[in-house]
Motif scaffolding. Structure first.
Motif, mmCIF file in Angstrom:
data_model
loop_
_atom_site.group_PDB
_atom_site.id
_atom_site.type_symbol
_atom_site.label_atom_id
_atom_site.label_comp_id
_atom_site.label_asym_id
_atom_site.label_seq_id
_atom_site.Cartn_x
_atom_site.Cartn_y
_atom_site.Cartn_z
ATOM 1 N N TYR A 187 10.427 -1.542 -11.224
ATOM 2 C CA TYR A 187 9.408 -1.994 -12.462
ATOM 3 C C TYR A 187 9.628 -3.453 -13.181
ATOM 4 O O TYR A 187 8.661 -4.279 -13.074
ATOM 5 N N THR A 188 10.865 -3.815 -13.197
ATOM 6 C CA THR A 188 11.108 -5.248 -13.475
ATOM 7 C C THR A 188 10.538 -6.345 -12.638
ATOM 8 O O THR A 188 9.916 -7.198 -12.810
ATOM 9 N N THR A 189 10.607 -6.016 -11.329
ATOM 10 C CA THR A 189 10.458 -6.897 -10.210
ATOM 11 C C THR A 189 8.985 -7.011 -10.248
ATOM 12 O O THR A 189 8.295 -8.223 -9.773
ATOM 13 N N ASN A 190 8.124 -5.956 -10.382
ATOM 14 C CA ASN A 190 6.952 -5.817 -10.099
ATOM 15 C C ASN A 190 6.287 -6.806 -11.404
ATOM 16 O O ASN A 190 5.377 -7.572 -11.160
ATOM 17 N N ALA A 191 6.844 -6.488 -12.530
ATOM 18 C CA ALA A 191 6.381 -7.247 -13.713
ATOM 19 C C ALA A 191 6.457 -8.785 -13.604
ATOM 20 O O ALA A 191 5.677 -9.718 -13.998
ATOM 21 N N LEU A 192 7.784 -9.128 -12.738
ATOM 22 C CA LEU A 192 7.877 -10.716 -12.684
ATOM 23 C C LEU A 192 7.001 -11.302 -11.524
ATOM 24 O O LEU A 192 6.404 -12.465 -11.782
ATOM 25 N N VAL A 193 6.753 -10.729 -10.578
ATOM 26 C CA VAL A 193 5.956 -10.962 -9.378
ATOM 27 C C VAL A 193 4.468 -11.307 -9.831
ATOM 28 O O VAL A 193 3.809 -12.056 -9.507
ATOM 29 N N LYS A 194 3.987 -10.206 -10.870
ATOM 30 C CA LYS A 194 2.681 -10.309 -11.516
ATOM 31 C C LYS A 194 2.441 -11.521 -12.396
ATOM 32 O O LYS A 194 1.673 -12.258 -12.269
ATOM 33 N N TYR A 233 15.369 -6.583 -19.446
ATOM 34 C CA TYR A 233 14.713 -7.411 -18.068
ATOM 35 C C TYR A 233 15.700 -8.166 -17.566
ATOM 36 O O TYR A 233 15.880 -8.514 -16.491
ATOM 37 N N ARG A 234 16.517 -9.049 -18.674
ATOM 38 C CA ARG A 234 17.245 -10.173 -18.200
ATOM 39 C C ARG A 234 18.538 -9.504 -17.439
ATOM 40 O O ARG A 234 18.742 -10.062 -16.361
ATOM 41 N N LEU A 235 18.888 -8.241 -18.007
ATOM 42 C CA LEU A 235 20.110 -7.767 -17.285
ATOM 43 C C LEU A 235 19.667 -7.175 -15.837
ATOM 44 O O LEU A 235 20.374 -7.535 -14.866
ATOM 45 N N ASN A 236 18.545 -6.620 -15.682
ATOM 46 C CA ASN A 236 18.033 -6.188 -14.354
ATOM 47 C C ASN A 236 17.839 -7.188 -13.335
ATOM 48 O O ASN A 236 18.397 -7.216 -12.309
ATOM 49 N N LEU A 237 17.476 -8.213 -13.806
ATOM 50 C CA LEU A 237 17.022 -9.595 -12.981
ATOM 51 C C LEU A 237 18.413 -10.252 -12.352
ATOM 52 O O LEU A 237 18.439 -10.646 -11.362
ATOM 53 N N SER A 238 19.275 -10.440 -13.573
ATOM 54 C CA SER A 238 20.319 -11.026 -13.199
ATOM 55 C C SER A 238 21.104 -10.106 -11.990
ATOM 56 O O SER A 238 21.799 -10.825 -11.191
ATOM 57 N N SER A 239 21.218 -8.852 -12.204
ATOM 58 C CA SER A 239 21.756 -8.089 -11.136
ATOM 59 C C SER A 239 21.206 -8.211 -9.657
ATOM 60 O O SER A 239 22.061 -8.317 -8.755
ATOM 61 N N LEU A 240 19.831 -8.181 -9.733
ATOM 62 C CA LEU A 240 19.298 -8.397 -8.530
ATOM 63 C C LEU A 240 19.413 -9.960 -7.876
ATOM 64 O O LEU A 240 19.497 -10.114 -6.904
ATOM 65 N N PHE A 241 19.376 -10.884 -8.705
ATOM 66 C CA PHE A 241 19.558 -12.399 -8.282
ATOM 67 C C PHE A 241 21.107 -12.661 -7.894
ATOM 68 O O PHE A 241 21.268 -13.353 -7.184
ATOM 69 N N LEU A 249 21.186 -16.489 -0.058
ATOM 70 C CA LEU A 249 19.857 -16.787 -0.123
ATOM 71 C C LEU A 249 19.176 -17.758 -1.065
ATOM 72 O O LEU A 249 18.219 -18.193 -0.902
ATOM 73 N N ILE A 250 20.134 -17.662 -2.056
ATOM 74 C CA ILE A 250 19.909 -18.735 -3.303
ATOM 75 C C ILE A 250 21.061 -19.348 -3.512
ATOM 76 O O ILE A 250 22.279 -18.844 -3.439
ATOM 77 N N PRO A 251 21.114 -20.697 -3.960
ATOM 78 C CA PRO A 251 22.485 -21.457 -4.128
ATOM 79 C C PRO A 251 23.474 -20.666 -5.405
ATOM 80 O O PRO A 251 24.586 -20.783 -5.550
ATOM 81 N N SER A 252 22.488 -20.387 -6.421
ATOM 82 C CA SER A 252 23.233 -19.805 -7.633
ATOM 83 C C SER A 252 22.213 -18.774 -8.162
ATOM 84 O O SER A 252 20.996 -19.052 -8.055
ATOM 85 N N ASN A 253 22.840 -17.909 -9.279
ATOM 86 C CA ASN A 253 21.911 -17.028 -9.885
ATOM 87 C C ASN A 253 21.430 -17.812 -11.406
ATOM 88 O O ASN A 253 22.353 -18.360 -12.132
ATOM 89 N N PRO A 254 19.953 -18.071 -11.429
ATOM 90 C CA PRO A 254 19.600 -18.773 -12.449
ATOM 91 C C PRO A 254 19.647 -17.759 -13.850
ATOM 92 O O PRO A 254 19.673 -18.536 -14.993
ATOM 93 N N ILE A 255 19.626 -16.475 -13.585
ATOM 94 C CA ILE A 255 19.699 -15.848 -14.765
ATOM 95 C C ILE A 255 20.925 -15.546 -15.394
ATOM 96 O O ILE A 255 20.947 -15.414 -16.942
ATOM 97 N N LYS A 256 22.081 -16.055 -14.957
ATOM 98 C CA LYS A 256 23.322 -15.899 -15.568
ATOM 99 C C LYS A 256 23.767 -17.020 -16.364
ATOM 100 O O LYS A 256 24.297 -16.943 -17.398
ATOM 101 N N LYS A 257 22.979 -17.940 -16.336
ATOM 102 C CA LYS A 257 22.789 -19.175 -17.582
ATOM 103 C C LYS A 257 21.902 -18.689 -18.773
ATOM 104 O O LYS A 257 22.088 -19.649 -19.610
ATOM 105 N N ILE A 258 21.334 -17.768 -18.718
ATOM 106 C CA ILE A 258 20.524 -17.269 -19.742
ATOM 107 C C ILE A 258 21.303 -16.264 -20.739
ATOM 108 O O ILE A 258 21.538 -15.375 -20.205
ATOM 109 N N ASN A 259 21.441 -16.655 -22.077
ATOM 110 C CA ASN A 259 22.120 -15.799 -22.825
ATOM 111 C C ASN A 259 21.460 -14.542 -23.482
ATOM 112 O O ASN A 259 19.808 -14.565 -23.394
#
Length: 459
Positions: A187-194, A233-241, A249-259
């Motif tokens: 659900y979180t990924t669908n919301a992000l892509v939309k 949402y932040r927690l779910n995305l951080s886990s996926l990234f 597939l990416i150099p670093s997880n951008p969500i980890k830098k968000i408090n």
């Protein structure tokens, strides 16, 4: 001649070599993976550029296919290409050059590794002459106007699309988390892509998704809902990234830098003695099935969703126990108190695979998710009880668990020390530690002090 391409696809991995030992300007571009936008009918590969010794400019090199295209699903194909990409980067940093014969350099690395391990691995030396390398034919792709080689169409490719990358991460996560959590993640990924399609239409690939885009999306969630929802949402995305970072597939997880933001948690309000007594008396006539459901929450201290998971086979009346999947345990066993046993009908003739609670009776089939079952009973309780008694919105089915744990704790305190009462209570409620139980009791205000009026007698 042992080419760089052969070394990459050969099953040998220099896992412990440094990836950051270059002290001069790099002679190569970072290797990338071409996925044909997820089209499995086309060839996927790793590609990179290397500095031409004559022109001194980066020049596109032969694509590295290996055995990746023999796989017929995205996840396996991408996993192997990710390994090729990782090996290629290490080898380039070690000095491998696609323009020269790398056999001697490769052998020296084997000897160096063998010396470090105490002996040289002869099995790998014997395999070297037998390496089979696929023919590097050019793959043709059709466009609307002309036919181009695959090298022509993907030179500027910058990675998987956002949807493909998130689907890959979801596939990996599916093996690690519960089905309910997987639904939340999806659900979180669908919301992000939309949101990206509507607000960042030029953002196509996962490599383009950065901290700023993530912050903007999370702020949009915050403005339409709450800090708590935004943090989820932040927690779910951080886990996926993090899965994407771990798979390179990416150099670093951008969500980890968000408090995370400070949020005020919602609390289920307990019932007074008068309230829960009145509700129980009312349900005896209006909805006995719902009453028994609530008593499983109240006297067994189960969460509503845990009651929904119970099957006939989980109830052992001979031993007076039940087994269920709890929040903090895949299988938990609890005592069934006599107050519950006395109200259960005869279960011996029911199918063991039947669910204990269904919308119409005790024991039956109910083919839907645990969450849907729990939601059904919550709505039923609201219609039958909450609307009738005009209860507070925070007085829910879950509130009965808080209410009866408080009642039990206060009863255990009579003639006993707080520590002894809590020790016995922990054994009943199933909390994993005394700290967890004490935190819970403070949260539901079960640990109220005795009357202290006598201290003001002189006023």
């Amino acid at each position: 001649m042992l080419t760089l391409n052969k070394v990459i696809t050969f099953e040998y991995d220099l896992e412990h070599d440094s990836e950051h030992d270059l002290s001069h300007k790099k002679d190569f571009s970072a290797p990338k993976i071409y996925t044909a936008n997820g089209d499995l009918s086309k060839r996927w590969y790793v590609y990179f550029s290397f500095r031409d010794p004559e022109t001194k400019k980066l020049k596109r090199q032969k694509n590295i296919y290996g055995n990746a295209n023999s796989f017929k699903n995205k996840e396996d194909r991408l996993a192997l290409l990710s390994r090729y990409r990782r090996r290629l980067l290490k080898l380039l940093q070690e000095g491998y050059n696609p323009s020269f014969n790398n056999t001697e350099l490769y052998k020296s690395k084997l000897i160096k590794k063998g010396t470090a391990n105490g002996s040289q691995d002869s099995s790998k030396k014997e395999l070297l002459p037998q390496i089979k390398y696929p023919k590097t034919t050019v793959n043709k792709v059709e466009t609307n106007s002309t036919t181009k080689t695959i090298e022509d169409v993907d030179t500027n490719d910058s990675g998987m699309t956002l949807r493909e990358a998130l689907d890959f991460s979801l596939k990996i996560k599916e093996k690690e988390i519960s089905p309910r959590s997987h639904i939340d993640y999806k659900y979180t990924t669908n919301a992000l892509v939309k949101w990206i399609k509507e607000n960042r239409p030029k953002l196509k690939t996962i490599n383009q998704f950065d901290k700023k885009a993530a912050l903007d999306f999370l702020n949009a969630v915050l403005l339409r809902s709450s800090a708590r929802n935004r943090n989820n949402y932040r927690l779910n995305l951080s886990s996926l990234f993090q899965v994407l970072e771990d798979n390179e597939l990416i150099p670093s997880n951008p969500i980890k830098k968000i408090n995370a933001l400070r949020s005020i948690p919602k609390r289920n309000k307990s019932y007074s003695t008068k309230e829960h007594t009145k509700i129980f008396e009312y349900l005896k006539k209006e909805d006995p099935l719902l009453l028994l459901y609530i008593k499983f929450i109240s006297y067994n201290f189960l969460r509503p969703v845990e009651v929904c998971r119970l099957k006939i086979k989980d109830i052992n009346l001979e031993d007076k126990t039940m087994q269920f999947k709890a929040k903090n345990s895949p299988l938990k066993t609890k005592l069934i108190p006599k107050k519950i046993i006395d109200e259960l009908p005869d279960l011996s003739k029911l199918d063991p695979e039947f669910y204990l609670f269904t919308p119409i009776k005790i024991g039956g089939k109910w083919n839907t998710t645990d969450t849907n079952k729990s939601t059904y009973f919550s709505k039923r309780y609201r219609t039958v009880v909450k609307d009738h008694f005009n209860l507070d919105k925070n007085q829910t089915l879950y509130s009965f668990r808080h209410t009866f744990i408080t009642i039990l704790y206060k009863s255990l305190l009579k003639g006993s020390s707080p520590h002894a009462a809590k020790s016995e209570l922990m054994n009943i409620t199933g909390h994993n530690s005394m700290d967890a139980l004490e935190k819970y009791l403070r949260g539901v205000d079960a640990t109220l002090p005795n009357d202290y009026s006598k201290h003001f007698d002189n006023d």
